[in-house]
Design an enzyme around this catalytic site. Sequence first.
Site, PDB file in Angstrom:
ATOM      1  N   ASN A   7      44.059  25.117  33.199  1.00 29.55           N
ATOM      2  CA  ASN A   7      44.263  23.835  33.864  1.00 29.55           C
ATOM      3  C   ASN A   7      43.679  22.765  32.955  1.00 29.55           C
ATOM      4  OD1 ASN A   7      44.251  21.636  35.524  1.00 29.55           O
ATOM      5  ND2 ASN A   7      43.182  22.626  37.230  1.00 29.55           N
ATOM      6  N   ARG A  91      48.687  25.028  34.897  1.00 34.60           N
ATOM      7  CA  ARG A  91      48.843  24.113  36.025  1.00 34.60           C
ATOM      8  C   ARG A  91      49.392  22.779  35.519  1.00 34.60           C
ATOM      9  NH1 ARG A  91      44.669  20.426  39.336  1.00 34.60           N
ATOM     10  NH2 ARG A  91      46.141  19.867  40.943  1.00 34.60           N
ATOM     11  N   HIS A 180      49.162  18.269  45.143  1.00 29.38           N
ATOM     12  CA  HIS A 180      48.437  19.426  45.710  1.00 29.38           C
ATOM     13  C   HIS A 180      49.409  20.501  46.204  1.00 29.38           C
ATOM     14  CE1 HIS A 180      45.174  16.315  47.018  1.00 29.38           C
ATOM     15  NE2 HIS A 180      44.779  16.904  45.900  1.00 29.38           N
ATOM     16  N   HIS A 208      45.041  19.162  53.117  1.00 31.70           N
ATOM     17  CA  HIS A 208      44.170  19.411  51.954  1.00 31.70           C
ATOM     18  C   HIS A 208      43.243  18.203  51.871  1.00 31.70           C
ATOM     19  CE1 HIS A 208      43.446  20.774  47.662  1.00 31.70           C
ATOM     20  NE2 HIS A 208      42.958  19.541  47.653  1.00 31.70           N
ATOM     21  N   GLY A 210      40.033  16.832  50.182  1.00 31.91           N
ATOM     22  CA  GLY A 210      38.991  16.957  49.151  1.00 31.91           C
ATOM     23  C   GLY A 210      38.598  15.559  48.706  1.00 31.91           C
ATOM     24  N   ARG A 241      39.837   6.539  46.713  1.00 36.58           N
ATOM     25  CA  ARG A 241      41.195   5.956  46.716  1.00 36.58           C
ATOM     26  C   ARG A 241      41.485   5.332  48.075  1.00 36.58           C
ATOM     27  NH1 ARG A 241      44.146  11.345  44.590  1.00 36.58           N
ATOM     28  NH2 ARG A 241      42.338  11.986  43.379  1.00 36.58           N
ATOM     29  N   ASP A 285      31.458  10.562  48.269  1.00 31.37           N
ATOM     30  CA  ASP A 285      31.178  11.957  48.646  1.00 31.37           C
ATOM     31  C   ASP A 285      30.978  12.054  50.156  1.00 31.37           C
ATOM     32  OD1 ASP A 285      29.657  14.418  49.171  1.00 31.37           O
ATOM     33  OD2 ASP A 285      29.628  14.592  46.992  1.00 31.37           O
ATOM     34  N   ARG A 287      29.673  14.202  52.034  1.00 31.86           N
ATOM     35  CA  ARG A 287      28.357  14.646  52.528  1.00 31.86           C
ATOM     36  C   ARG A 287      27.411  13.459  52.678  1.00 31.86           C
ATOM     37  NH1 ARG A 287      28.710  19.485  48.327  1.00 31.86           N
ATOM     38  NH2 ARG A 287      29.618  17.718  47.270  1.00 31.86           N
ATOM     39  N   ILE A 334      36.407  19.105  51.968  1.00 29.85           N
ATOM     40  CA  ILE A 334      36.083  18.585  53.296  1.00 29.85           C
ATOM     41  C   ILE A 334      36.694  19.477  54.378  1.00 29.85           C
ATOM     42  CG2 ILE A 334      36.344  16.619  54.872  1.00 29.85           C
ATOM     43  CD1 ILE A 334      36.499  14.785  52.380  1.00 29.85           C
ATOM     44  N   ASN A 337      34.754  22.751  54.662  1.00 34.82           N
ATOM     45  CA  ASN A 337      33.299  22.736  54.894  1.00 34.82           C
ATOM     46  C   ASN A 337      32.794  21.792  55.972  1.00 34.82           C
ATOM     47  OD1 ASN A 337      32.587  24.579  52.709  1.00 34.82           O
ATOM     48  ND2 ASN A 337      33.378  22.963  51.385  1.00 34.82           N
ATOM     49  N   GLU A 387      44.101  27.721  44.340  1.00 33.78           N
ATOM     50  CA  GLU A 387      45.213  27.281  43.500  1.00 33.78           C
ATOM     51  C   GLU A 387      45.372  28.170  42.269  1.00 33.78           C
ATOM     52  OE1 GLU A 387      43.266  23.528  44.084  1.00 33.78           O
ATOM     53  OE2 GLU A 387      45.196  22.513  43.952  1.00 33.78           O
TER      54      GLU A 387
HETATM   55  P1  ADP Z   1      38.594  17.851  44.561  1.00 34.98           P
HETATM   56  O1  ADP Z   1      39.644  17.023  45.255  1.00 34.98           O
HETATM   57  O2  ADP Z   1      37.897  17.099  43.460  1.00 34.98           O
HETATM   58  O3  ADP Z   1      39.042  19.234  44.168  1.00 34.98           O
HETATM   59  P2  ADP Z   1      37.001  19.182  46.601  1.00 34.98           P
HETATM   60  O4  ADP Z   1      38.132  19.900  47.226  1.00 34.98           O
HETATM   61  O5  ADP Z   1      35.963  19.990  45.913  1.00 34.98           O
HETATM   62  O6  ADP Z   1      37.449  18.015  45.657  1.00 34.98           O
HETATM   63  O7  ADP Z   1      36.286  18.322  47.756  1.00 34.98           O
HETATM   64  C1  ADP Z   1      35.229  17.471  47.482  1.00 34.98           C
HETATM   65  C2  ADP Z   1      34.825  16.799  48.777  1.00 34.98           C
HETATM   66  O8  ADP Z   1      34.398  17.802  49.711  1.00 34.98           O
HETATM   67  C3  ADP Z   1      33.667  15.822  48.622  1.00 34.98           C
HETATM   68  O9  ADP Z   1      33.920  14.648  49.365  1.00 34.98           O
HETATM   69  C4  ADP Z   1      32.511  16.578  49.246  1.00 34.98           C
HETATM   70  O10 ADP Z   1      31.566  15.729  49.795  1.00 34.98           O
HETATM   71  C5  ADP Z   1      33.228  17.340  50.346  1.00 34.98           C
HETATM   72  N1  ADP Z   1      32.401  18.409  50.856  1.00 34.98           N
HETATM   73  C6  ADP Z   1      32.019  19.554  50.249  1.00 34.98           C
HETATM   74  N2  ADP Z   1      31.181  20.270  51.064  1.00 34.98           N
HETATM   75  C7  ADP Z   1      31.049  19.541  52.213  1.00 34.98           C
HETATM   76  C8  ADP Z   1      30.331  19.712  53.434  1.00 34.98           C
HETATM   77  N3  ADP Z   1      29.579  20.773  53.651  1.00 34.98           N
HETATM   78  N4  ADP Z   1      30.449  18.749  54.383  1.00 34.98           N
HETATM   79  C9  ADP Z   1      31.199  17.660  54.168  1.00 34.98           C
HETATM   80  N5  ADP Z   1      31.905  17.438  53.055  1.00 34.98           N
HETATM   81  C10 ADP Z   1      31.840  18.365  52.077  1.00 34.98           C
END
Ligand code: ADP
Length: 403
Positions: A7, A91, A180, A208, A210, A241, A285, A287, A334, A337, A387
């Site tokens: 990738n 990819r 995605h 999806h 993230g 974004r 982020d 979190r 997100i 998790n 992926e």
């Molecule tokens: P990408 O789009 O870069 O691949 P990811 O799929 O890894 O990103 O997602 C990143 C997002 O997931 C971030 O906003 C991160 O804060 C969120 N995230 C990861 N773990 C948790 C959690 N336990 N609670 C809330 N958000 C989370």
Amino acid sequence: MKVLVVNCGSSSVKYALFEMDGEKKLAWGIVECIGLPSAYYKMQTMNTEEKKEVVEITNHTEAVDLIIKELLDKNVGIIADINEIAVVGHRIVHGGDKFSRSVLVTENVKKDLEGCFSIAPLHTHAHYAGILAVERKLPNIPSVLVFDTAFYQTMPDYAYMYALPYEFYEKDHIRKYGFHGTSHNYVAQRSAAMLEKSLMELNLVTSHLGNGSSITAIEKGKVIDTSMGFTPLQGVVMGTRCGDIDPAIIAYLLDEYPQYRNGAALNDLMNKKSGLAGISGLSGDMRTIIKSANEGVKKAILAFEMLVYSIKKYISAYYGILNGIDGLVFTAGIGENSAPVREAVCKNLNILGIEIDEKKNNEDSNKERFISTDNSKVKVMVIPTNEELMIARESKMVLTSMS
Ligand code: ADP
């Protein structure tokens, strides 16, 4: 059969080596910050701990050379001979409207890929450099391209067209492409397996969520619509974004702010300084947003609510478009998790037959699972995306279909 998945980003090469018999991930890693003094290499195998080294790497060719050298390293013991790799899967983020499925790399395919330079310059140039680097290092091993956009080629024209003058579609290929796709495709397949049905019998909405997020409507295995568009900027509120905004805002910014009188500055504003980060003034982020929202920080609460609301709107719209759904899937950082985001998204959607079970939703697990109540008409699932495995499967499929 061993498949190497690569990738290539503009300054990184991520990779994973799979043994397809049993779908085991043997080794994985990344060369990051290519061309910078801070370049480093990380590798892990199923038998060894993560190793990280600062390295001098100036381009993608050197990155691929390093990856192959490490995979062959006797101390690592992953492969003894380069020819153990049956196929390399690349990819590709954007295949324009040329590629509707994964393809074996040929000279013609490379020419067609060059046609995508103008619509996704950053990504496509990096992918192209990766393809050439792999060809140089592994001249006898076939390469397959797996496109994030391919899954969306089933969208009807009334869903993928923008109501701009038609000539922009004809001349500049301005249309919705969707992103995605490899992830949505993977979780759709997994959800069919979980529901013990064929994908052809199911209507699904896959989310999806993230740093970048997209929601996709899938009717009996075919994508009907997706929230991202010509670029990955459209759709729900994301980390940095803005997602959907009134397009006239862009004309306003152009007129009123001298610093936004060019595409790069506007793109930077909308892609990197907006979303959760722009609203909260804290971070993109999730979190951090959740933590601050729990502490009562008003703009963090607003950012959280805006993100949730935008996701709910897409899910509800796609429920209507599909005339009902069997499954709703959450995936990516997100989606996998964050129980609070899933709970807030599903709250008050019981009119659609979506009801999540609080206990199941809060379960601390990284496995695929149902989180809906037994009575929920729509089955709600959390499915960790994969992926890389999907790319490895596609590459194997293309290779075996050739023989
Ligand atoms: P990408 O789009 O870069 O691949 P990811 O799929 O890894 O990103 O997602 C990143 C997002 O997931 C971030 O906003 C991160 O804060 C969120 N995230 C990861 N773990 C948790 C959690 N336990 N609670 C809330 N958000 C989370």
